[in-house]
Design a protein around this motif. Structure first.
Motif, PDB file in Angstrom:
ATOM      1  N   PRO A  24       0.830  -1.206   0.000  1.00  0.00           N
ATOM      2  CA  PRO A  24       0.000   0.000   0.000  1.00  0.00           C
ATOM      3  C   PRO A  24       0.864   1.255   0.000  1.00  0.00           C
ATOM      4  O   PRO A  24       2.003   1.253   0.470  1.00  0.00           O
ATOM      5  N   MET A  25       0.334   2.320  -0.555  1.00  0.00           N
ATOM      6  CA  MET A  25       1.047   3.591  -0.582  1.00  0.00           C
ATOM      7  C   MET A  25       1.220   4.096   0.847  1.00  0.00           C
ATOM      8  O   MET A  25       0.279   4.103   1.637  1.00  0.00           O
ATOM      9  N   SER A  26       2.434   4.510   1.189  1.00  0.00           N
ATOM     10  CA  SER A  26       2.674   5.050   2.518  1.00  0.00           C
ATOM     11  C   SER A  26       1.999   6.415   2.641  1.00  0.00           C
ATOM     12  O   SER A  26       1.648   7.049   1.643  1.00  0.00           O
ATOM     13  N   LYS A  27       1.834   6.871   3.878  1.00  0.00           N
ATOM     14  CA  LYS A  27       1.201   8.171   4.091  1.00  0.00           C
ATOM     15  C   LYS A  27       2.052   9.288   3.489  1.00  0.00           C
ATOM     16  O   LYS A  27       1.516  10.251   2.918  1.00  0.00           O
ATOM     17  N   ALA A  28       3.364   9.158   3.606  1.00  0.00           N
ATOM     18  CA  ALA A  28       4.247  10.178   3.026  1.00  0.00           C
ATOM     19  C   ALA A  28       4.134  10.191   1.507  1.00  0.00           C
ATOM     20  O   ALA A  28       4.123  11.263   0.886  1.00  0.00           O
ATOM     21  N   GLU A  29       4.043   8.999   0.902  1.00  0.00           N
ATOM     22  CA  GLU A  29       3.892   8.903  -0.542  1.00  0.00           C
ATOM     23  C   GLU A  29       2.548   9.496  -0.971  1.00  0.00           C
ATOM     24  O   GLU A  29       2.453  10.173  -1.998  1.00  0.00           O
ATOM     25  N   TYR A  30       1.526   9.241  -0.177  1.00  0.00           N
ATOM     26  CA  TYR A  30       0.201   9.783  -0.478  1.00  0.00           C
ATOM     27  C   TYR A  30       0.229  11.312  -0.451  1.00  0.00           C
ATOM     28  O   TYR A  30      -0.247  11.977  -1.375  1.00  0.00           O
ATOM     29  N   ARG A  77      10.043  17.572   2.143  1.00  0.00           N
ATOM     30  CA  ARG A  77      11.473  17.417   1.850  1.00  0.00           C
ATOM     31  C   ARG A  77      11.684  16.890   0.433  1.00  0.00           C
ATOM     32  O   ARG A  77      12.596  17.310  -0.271  1.00  0.00           O
ATOM     33  N   ARG A  78      10.828  15.953   0.012  1.00  0.00           N
ATOM     34  CA  ARG A  78      10.921  15.438  -1.362  1.00  0.00           C
ATOM     35  C   ARG A  78      10.612  16.531  -2.375  1.00  0.00           C
ATOM     36  O   ARG A  78      11.278  16.631  -3.415  1.00  0.00           O
ATOM     37  N   LEU A  79       9.607  17.339  -2.097  1.00  0.00           N
ATOM     38  CA  LEU A  79       9.252  18.428  -3.015  1.00  0.00           C
ATOM     39  C   LEU A  79      10.356  19.480  -3.078  1.00  0.00           C
ATOM     40  O   LEU A  79      10.579  20.087  -4.129  1.00  0.00           O
ATOM     41  N   SER A 131      -0.783  12.739  10.031  1.00  0.00           N
ATOM     42  CA  SER A 131       0.009  13.464  11.020  1.00  0.00           C
ATOM     43  C   SER A 131       1.004  14.376  10.312  1.00  0.00           C
ATOM     44  O   SER A 131       1.164  14.315   9.091  1.00  0.00           O
ATOM     45  N   VAL A 132       1.693  15.176  11.086  1.00  0.00           N
ATOM     46  CA  VAL A 132       2.648  16.133  10.505  1.00  0.00           C
ATOM     47  C   VAL A 132       3.884  15.430   9.947  1.00  0.00           C
ATOM     48  O   VAL A 132       4.491  15.898   8.977  1.00  0.00           O
ATOM     49  N   THR A 133       4.249  14.279  10.527  1.00  0.00           N
ATOM     50  CA  THR A 133       5.484  13.598  10.112  1.00  0.00           C
ATOM     51  C   THR A 133       5.515  13.251   8.623  1.00  0.00           C
ATOM     52  O   THR A 133       6.494  13.594   7.929  1.00  0.00           O
ATOM     53  N   PRO A 134       4.508  12.572   8.056  1.00  0.00           N
ATOM     54  CA  PRO A 134       4.566  12.283   6.625  1.00  0.00           C
ATOM     55  C   PRO A 134       4.498  13.539   5.765  1.00  0.00           C
ATOM     56  O   PRO A 134       5.041  13.558   4.646  1.00  0.00           O
ATOM     57  N   VAL A 135       3.859  14.595   6.267  1.00  0.00           N
ATOM     58  CA  VAL A 135       3.814  15.848   5.511  1.00  0.00           C
ATOM     59  C   VAL A 135       5.218  16.431   5.402  1.00  0.00           C
ATOM     60  O   VAL A 135       5.640  16.870   4.328  1.00  0.00           O
ATOM     61  N   ARG A 136       5.943  16.415   6.507  1.00  0.00           N
ATOM     62  CA  ARG A 136       7.315  16.947   6.475  1.00  0.00           C
ATOM     63  C   ARG A 136       8.199  16.132   5.542  1.00  0.00           C
ATOM     64  O   ARG A 136       9.045  16.683   4.822  1.00  0.00           O
ATOM     65  N   TYR A 169       2.807  13.271  -0.737  1.00  0.00           N
ATOM     66  CA  TYR A 169       3.660  13.741  -1.832  1.00  0.00           C
ATOM     67  C   TYR A 169       2.907  13.733  -3.157  1.00  0.00           C
ATOM     68  O   TYR A 169       2.954  14.705  -3.922  1.00  0.00           O
ATOM     69  N   SER A 170       2.190  12.643  -3.448  1.00  0.00           N
ATOM     70  CA  SER A 170       1.479  12.528  -4.720  1.00  0.00           C
ATOM     71  C   SER A 170       0.378  13.579  -4.844  1.00  0.00           C
ATOM     72  O   SER A 170       0.178  14.156  -5.911  1.00  0.00           O
TER      73      SER A 170
END
Length: 217
Positions: free
Chosen positions: A9-15, A56-58, A47-52, A17-18
């Motif tokens: 499954p897509m991780s929260k950070a990947e979600y 960083r990727r962006l 949560s804020v963690t996957p957003v951060r 980011y996409s």
């Protein structure tokens, strides 16, 4: 024997980011917009963690920048960046078309012609809002065929590096629609004829013409 293992499954950070990548690429989040991690987290239900992590990727993609006391801001690119963007696209996608002419299979060509036919139907029926994404797929498929090891990936990276507002899409202009579809037909004919020189030339002219339109709007 091929297996059909389930995809992770897509991780929260990947979600995150996409979602942000698509919103920036289509200029639904315009250049100069501040991105607050907390606000993004609440909007996307994470949560804020996957957003951060996504931010960083962006930043690595050079789509956002960080400034002291301001945090993350979507990069606002000007005319020079627009010129560079279409110039780079012309080189990468032109090379992809030239290489594709010697590598394309009958199945590849059939798939491209079906996509082109779908665009022609949509144009005739006034569904111009669907043409931009289909054109993107058309170009990237050719890049993948011509350069499966590197070019396809680079073509995507270039296209994702500069936002295209919906209202700036050349596919909303009737005259441009005809010119662009004619160019696609020419590219298909060159690919079918294994004429790499012609495929590259038409692709380069096609991308540069799109750039000239964008710079005038």
């Amino acid at each position: 024997m091929p297996t059909s293992e389930p995809r992770p499954p897509m991780s929260k950070a990947e979600y995150v980011y996409s979602v942000l990548l698509d919103e920036i690429r289509t200029a639904r989040i315009p250049g100069g917009t501040a991105l607050r991690a907390g606000a993004v987290a609440r909007r996307l239900g994470v949560s804020v963690t996957p957003v951060r992590e996504a931010l960083r990727r962006l930043e690595k993609d050079r789509l956002i920048s960080y400034e002291a006391h301001h945090g993350a801001t979507v990069v606002d690119l000007g005319d020079d960046a627009l010129e560079e963007y279409y110039g780079l696209r012309a080189v990468v996608e032109g090379l992809g078309a030239r290489l594709a002419a010697s590598r394309i299979t009958a199945a590849d060509l059939t798939g491209l012609r079906e996509l082109h036919a779908s665009m022609v139907r949509d144009a005739k029926e006034g569904r111009n809002d669907r043409l931009g994404e289909q054109s993107r797929l058309f170009h990237l498929r050719i890049a993948d065929i011509g350069g499966p090891a590197f070019l396809g990936q680079h073509a995507r990276a270039v296209r994702d590096s500069l936002p295209v507002p919906a209202e700036a899409s050349l596919w909303l202009d009737a005259e441009q629609v005809k010119m662009q579809l004619d160019a696609h037909e020419g590219i298909l004919a060159a690919l079918e004829g294994a004429d790499g020189v012609a495929a590259e030339r038409i692709m380069i002219e096609h991308v540069r013409q799109a750039g000239d339109f964008r710079k005038g709007h």
